[in-house]
Scaffold this active site. Structure first.
Site, PDB file in Angstrom:
ATOM      1  N   ARG A 140       0.855  -1.185   0.000  1.00 26.67           N
ATOM      2  CA  ARG A 140       0.000   0.000   0.000  1.00 26.67           C
ATOM      3  C   ARG A 140       0.892   1.237   0.000  1.00 26.67           C
ATOM      4  NH1 ARG A 140      -2.091   3.162   4.556  1.00 26.67           N
ATOM      5  NH2 ARG A 140      -3.981   4.232   3.927  1.00 26.67           N
ATOM      6  N   HIS A 184      -2.850  10.920   0.575  1.00 32.14           N
ATOM      7  CA  HIS A 184      -2.327  10.739   1.930  1.00 32.14           C
ATOM      8  C   HIS A 184      -1.741  12.095   2.353  1.00 32.14           C
ATOM      9  CE1 HIS A 184      -0.873   7.434   4.873  1.00 32.14           C
ATOM     10  NE2 HIS A 184      -0.584   8.590   5.445  1.00 32.14           N
ATOM     11  N   GLU A 235      -7.385   8.461   5.963  1.00 28.78           N
ATOM     12  CA  GLU A 235      -7.669   9.165   7.209  1.00 28.78           C
ATOM     13  C   GLU A 235      -8.147  10.602   7.026  1.00 28.78           C
ATOM     14  OE1 GLU A 235      -4.358   8.853   9.900  1.00 28.78           O
ATOM     15  OE2 GLU A 235      -4.527   6.694  10.047  1.00 28.78           O
ATOM     16  N   ASN A 275      -7.287   2.035   9.926  1.00 29.15           N
ATOM     17  CA  ASN A 275      -5.970   2.236  10.532  1.00 29.15           C
ATOM     18  C   ASN A 275      -6.150   2.296  12.032  1.00 29.15           C
ATOM     19  OD1 ASN A 275      -5.120   2.471   7.912  1.00 29.15           O
ATOM     20  ND2 ASN A 275      -4.581   4.651   8.043  1.00 29.15           N
ATOM     21  N   TYR A 288      -4.121   2.301  15.884  1.00 26.29           N
ATOM     22  CA  TYR A 288      -2.906   2.371  16.707  1.00 26.29           C
ATOM     23  C   TYR A 288      -3.196   2.195  18.188  1.00 26.29           C
ATOM     24  CZ  TYR A 288      -0.519   3.638  12.479  1.00 26.29           C
ATOM     25  OH  TYR A 288      -0.006   3.583  11.208  1.00 26.29           O
ATOM     26  N   GLU A 342      -3.453  -0.004   8.208  1.00 30.69           N
ATOM     27  CA  GLU A 342      -2.275   0.426   8.963  1.00 30.69           C
ATOM     28  C   GLU A 342      -2.390  -0.081  10.387  1.00 30.69           C
ATOM     29  OE1 GLU A 342      -1.214   4.609   9.132  1.00 30.69           O
ATOM     30  OE2 GLU A 342      -1.651   4.845   6.992  1.00 30.69           O
TER      31      GLU A 342
HETATM   32  C1  GBH Z   1      -1.333   7.347  10.605  1.00 32.71           C
HETATM   33  O1  GBH Z   1      -2.043   8.330  11.292  1.00 32.71           O
HETATM   34  C2  GBH Z   1      -0.918   7.888   9.281  1.00 32.71           C
HETATM   35  O2  GBH Z   1      -1.763   7.443   8.236  1.00 32.71           O
HETATM   36  C3  GBH Z   1       0.515   7.599   8.911  1.00 32.71           C
HETATM   37  O3  GBH Z   1       0.907   8.399   7.836  1.00 32.71           O
HETATM   38  C4  GBH Z   1       1.383   7.822  10.136  1.00 32.71           C
HETATM   39  O4  GBH Z   1       2.751   7.772   9.841  1.00 32.71           O
HETATM   40  C5  GBH Z   1       0.997   6.794  11.142  1.00 32.71           C
HETATM   41  O5  GBH Z   1      -0.356   6.850  11.430  1.00 32.71           O
HETATM   42  C6  GBH Z   1       1.763   6.897  12.452  1.00 32.71           C
HETATM   43  O6  GBH Z   1       1.470   8.099  13.112  1.00 32.71           O
HETATM   44  O7  GBH Z   1      -2.840   9.795  21.645  1.00 32.71           O
HETATM   45  O8  GBH Z   1      -3.151   7.492  22.094  1.00 32.71           O
HETATM   46  O9  GBH Z   1      -5.040   8.808  21.549  1.00 32.71           O
HETATM   47  C7  GBH Z   1      -2.256   8.060  12.635  1.00 32.71           C
HETATM   48  C8  GBH Z   1      -3.299   8.960  13.257  1.00 32.71           C
HETATM   49  C9  GBH Z   1      -4.070  10.103  15.179  1.00 32.71           C
HETATM   50  C10 GBH Z   1      -3.267   7.875  15.410  1.00 32.71           C
HETATM   51  C11 GBH Z   1      -3.834  10.361  16.629  1.00 32.71           C
HETATM   52  C12 GBH Z   1      -3.042   8.094  16.878  1.00 32.71           C
HETATM   53  C13 GBH Z   1      -3.573   9.456  18.784  1.00 32.71           C
HETATM   54  C14 GBH Z   1      -3.406   8.230  19.664  1.00 32.71           C
HETATM   55  N1  GBH Z   1      -3.154   9.114  14.672  1.00 32.71           N
HETATM   56  N2  GBH Z   1      -3.902   9.134  17.395  1.00 32.71           N
HETATM   57  S1  GBH Z   1      -3.631   8.608  21.360  1.00 32.71           S
END
Ligand code: GBH
Length: 464
Positions: A83, A127, A172, A301, A303, A367
């Site tokens: 991707r 992106h 996103e 995505n 995290y 992601e």
């Molecule tokens: C992605 O965005 C992007 O698509 C990518 O380009 C980037 O490199 C990758 O993530 C890593 O950052 O503070 O615990 O609540 C991620 C978007 C928004 C995910 C804010 C985490 C906060 C987590 N992010 N969010 S927290």
């Protein structure tokens, strides 16, 4: 709070897609080559104080010049899918007009290298690198930007559609709208909550118009998708007030995109919650019909989860209208180098929710991954045991979601390479492949070898 450690491998369904992910501005470099125009991220990163250490994507991982080597790395890892994103300002330097052959040629060569290596190209059209001229004309809060995006989608798909059959319109849109126009920590760095809500709608409209353009340009078997960073929102307690905080963040973080795209409607509670900022009159008759054009899959995505309670938080915030109603509660437990909590259950929760809310929609985890400080041993090998543990836990969560009936078709690790981590610059490393930014040397981390084993076995190997 995760399932007991399974010592045996967790098998995935036949045909499961094992991918890696990147984005153009984060890896390509070559910011002034072959006619590429400036994007909002060039402007933002070159503005003092906006990005850690003054880092920019001017050189990044120099992928523009090292693309064949990077594809060879993926072939070695045995991934099935890659991707990547297409830089709009390489195709249309000002966001308008005819497509640049040199820009298209780069992505044609990339697709050809991938196909030769047996890897399926998965192209994202946006992106976050909006051509600067379109921002100067008003950016995403302006409706015309959605029309320009649909034209860009059409010319790009016409040129690449013979090679690329999986397409994602936006990555996103939440970040593009709310981090870019409300909180201002991403380009273009504006702090105008009402403008951010307009941006969110025009990103939805851009997605729908582009989907229509892609259908017209591509073969009927092409796969069209949208990637959202959905929020796994949890209440601090079961109190009515905390549940109301969840509702608000779910509206601003998830349903603002899910409801228009999948159900052709705006959430009523979102409109009510933001009444002090906008009357939403920028949503015109017919827009929701365009936005809800059917897609073939949804990219997620993920995290970390989000815990909220009744309370307040300060501006500038990425949550228009929620400042006096919602408090963000830090989760205890392990954290990554981003200071984001490690909690794989949030991914399971999201996938199960989508199983119930969007029956019939194929899901892709487009992601997932983590930043950690890796260390090199005297032989130069790079070890990242925490990243291996993170990937293991999250793939186990995907496995559990599959067992619970979620239709998950693939997983893409973020990221193939260490890269330009937006406002954090080169200070945070998400790669399964280490990049020495002085020499541009690539070194597989332990996590890359571990992930290759997972792809080869179509199963998540146990941790040793
Ligand atoms: C992605 O965005 C992007 O698509 C990518 O380009 C980037 O490199 C990758 O993530 C890593 O950052 O503070 O615990 O609540 C991620 C978007 C928004 C995910 C804010 C985490 C906060 C987590 N992010 N969010 S927290």
């Amino acid at each position: 709070a995760s399932a007991p450690q399974d010592r045996s491998a967790l098998g995935f369904p036949a045909g499961f897609r094992w991918g890696t992910a990147t984005a153009a501005y984060q890896i390509e470099g070559a910011a002034r080559e072959d006619g590429r125009g400036p994007s909002i991220w060039d402007t933002f990163s070159r503005t003092p104080g906006k990005v850690h250490n003054g880092d920019t994507g001017d050189i990044a991982a120099d992928h523009y010049h090292r693309m064949p080597q990077d594809v060879a790395l993926m072939k070695k890892l045995g991934v099935t899918d890659y991707r990547f994103s297409i830089a709009w300002p390489r195709i249309q330097p000002t966001g308008r007009g005819p497509a640049l052959t040199k820009g298209l040629d780069f992505y044609r060569r990339l697709a050809d290298e991938l196909l030769d290596a047996g890897i399926r190209p998965v192209a994202t059209l946006y992106h976050w690198d909006l051509p600067q001229e379109l921002e100067d004309a008003g950016g995403w809060p302006r409706r015309e930007t959605a029309d320009r995006f649909a034209e860009y989608a059409a010319v790009t798909a016409e040129a690449l559609g013979d090679r690329v059959t999986t397409w994602t319109t936006l990555n996103e849109p939440w970040c593009a709208a709310f981090l870019g126009y409300a909180e201002g920590v991403h380009a273009p760095g504006r702090t105008d909550p009402a403008a951010a809500l307009r941006a969110a709608h025009h990103l939805n409209l851009a997605h729908g118009s582009a989907t229509r353009a892609l259908r017209a340009a591509l073969s009927p078997s092409a796969e069209i998708s949208l990637t959202l960073n959905l929020h796994a929102v949890r209440p601090l307690t079961g109190s009515e007030a905390d549940l109301d905080a969840v509702r608000r963040i779910d509206a601003l973080g998830n349903r603002v995109f899910l409801d228009p795209v999948f159900h052709g409607r705006l959430p009523d509670d979102l409109v009510a919650d933001t009444a002090g900022l906008t009357d939403w009159s920028f949503v015109r008759d017919g827009d929701l019909g365009v936005i809800s054009a059917p897609v073939d899959s949804l990219g997620i995505n993920y995290y970390a989860p989000t815990v909220v309670a009744a309370g307040s938080h300060e501006a500038p915030s990425p949550w228009p209208g929620a400042g006096r109603h919602v408090r963000f509660v830090p989760l205890s437990g392990p954290r990554t180098a981003m200071d984001w909590p490690v909690d794989a259950d949030g991914l399971f929760e999201l996938l199960v929710r989508l199983r119930d809310e969007l029956p019939g929609t194929a899901l892709l985890v487009t992601e997932n991954g983590a930043a950690y400080d890796d260390y090199a041993d005297p032989e130069g090998d790079v070890h990242d045991p925490q990243r291996v543990a993170y990937l293991h836990a999250h793939l186990a969560a995907v496995h559990r979601a599959l067992a619970a009936g979620a239709d998950v078709r693939g997983y893409f690790v973020w990221s193939l390479l260490d890269n330009f981590e937006w406002a954090y610059g080169y200070g945070k490393r998400f790669g399964i492949v280490h990049v020495d930014f002085a020499s541009q040397r690539r070194t597989l981390k332990d996590s890359a070898r571990w992930y290759a084993e997972a792809a080869a076995r179509n199963a998540v190997p146990p941790l040793d």
